[in-house]
Write a protein that holds these residues in place. Sequence first.
Motif, short mmCIF file in Angstrom:
data_model
loop_
_atom_site.label_atom_id
_atom_site.label_comp_id
_atom_site.label_asym_id
_atom_site.label_seq_id
_atom_site.Cartn_x
_atom_site.Cartn_y
_atom_site.Cartn_z
N GLY A 171 5.29 -17.18 -1.88
CA GLY A 171 4.31 -17.63 -0.90
C GLY A 171 3.09 -16.73 -0.96
O GLY A 171 2.97 -15.89 -1.84
N GLN A 172 2.20 -16.89 -0.03
CA GLN A 172 1.00 -16.07 -0.01
C GLN A 172 1.28 -14.75 0.70
O GLN A 172 2.00 -14.71 1.69
N PRO A 173 0.71 -13.66 0.18
CA PRO A 173 0.95 -12.37 0.83
C PRO A 173 0.24 -12.29 2.18
O PRO A 173 -0.80 -12.89 2.38
N ASP A 174 0.84 -11.57 3.10
CA ASP A 174 0.18 -11.35 4.39
C ASP A 174 -0.40 -9.94 4.45
O ASP A 174 -1.02 -9.57 5.42
N VAL A 175 -0.16 -9.14 3.42
CA VAL A 175 -0.77 -7.82 3.27
C VAL A 175 -1.33 -7.73 1.85
O VAL A 175 -0.94 -8.47 0.97
N GLU A 176 -2.24 -6.79 1.64
CA GLU A 176 -2.81 -6.61 0.31
C GLU A 176 -1.76 -5.99 -0.61
O GLU A 176 -1.12 -5.01 -0.26
N LEU A 177 -1.58 -6.60 -1.78
CA LEU A 177 -0.56 -6.16 -2.72
C LEU A 177 -1.18 -5.78 -4.07
O LEU A 177 -2.29 -6.19 -4.38
N THR A 178 -0.42 -5.01 -4.83
CA THR A 178 -0.81 -4.65 -6.18
C THR A 178 0.30 -5.09 -7.12
O THR A 178 1.47 -4.86 -6.84
N ALA A 179 -0.08 -5.73 -8.23
CA ALA A 179 0.90 -6.13 -9.25
C ALA A 179 0.91 -5.06 -10.33
O ALA A 179 -0.13 -4.61 -10.78
N ARG A 180 2.11 -4.67 -10.72
CA ARG A 180 2.24 -3.70 -11.81
C ARG A 180 3.44 -4.11 -12.66
O ARG A 180 4.33 -4.82 -12.19
N ALA A 237 0.81 -1.22 0.00
CA ALA A 237 0.00 0.00 0.00
C ALA A 237 0.84 1.27 0.00
O ALA A 237 0.43 2.30 -0.54
N SER A 238 2.06 1.20 0.56
CA SER A 238 2.91 2.39 0.60
C SER A 238 3.68 2.60 -0.71
O SER A 238 4.36 3.59 -0.88
N GLY A 239 3.59 1.63 -1.62
CA GLY A 239 4.31 1.74 -2.89
C GLY A 239 5.67 1.06 -2.89
O GLY A 239 6.39 1.11 -3.89
#
Length: 129
Positions: free
Chosen positions: A109-118, A65-67
């Motif tokens: 692995g699986q993320p433990d925070v919400e991520l964005t793919a770019r 979320a912070s980039g």
Amino acid sequence: MRPSLVPAVLAAALATVSVGCGSSTSRATTTPVASTPAHPPVHVSAFARDQMKSGFAAPVELVDASGAVVAQCTVTYDVWREQYLVRTADHAIALVETIPTALGTCLGGQPDVELTARVAPSLRPSPDA
């Protein structure tokens, strides 16, 4: 064999073959129940998804979320195998079926925070476009 009997025998044989080929027992199929993922989703923009599906190597970044960049990899769609080829930063290679699986492989692995793919900055469309 008498000529009048030949058509009757052929008709009976043909009926037996068509009934035998056309009849089948129905199989009970089970559909998998979709479960809610236990991890936060990875959001993928339409542009990044198109780049990963293009067949060309797409450098992908997973950001929080912070980039901040959490993970990087290269995703290429292999049109012959109909799978995604994922090359991670540690040079590991994997073939996977879907984009979410490719991004999970990229992350390790699986993320433990919400991520964005770019996609990497060099492939992103300019803000003026």
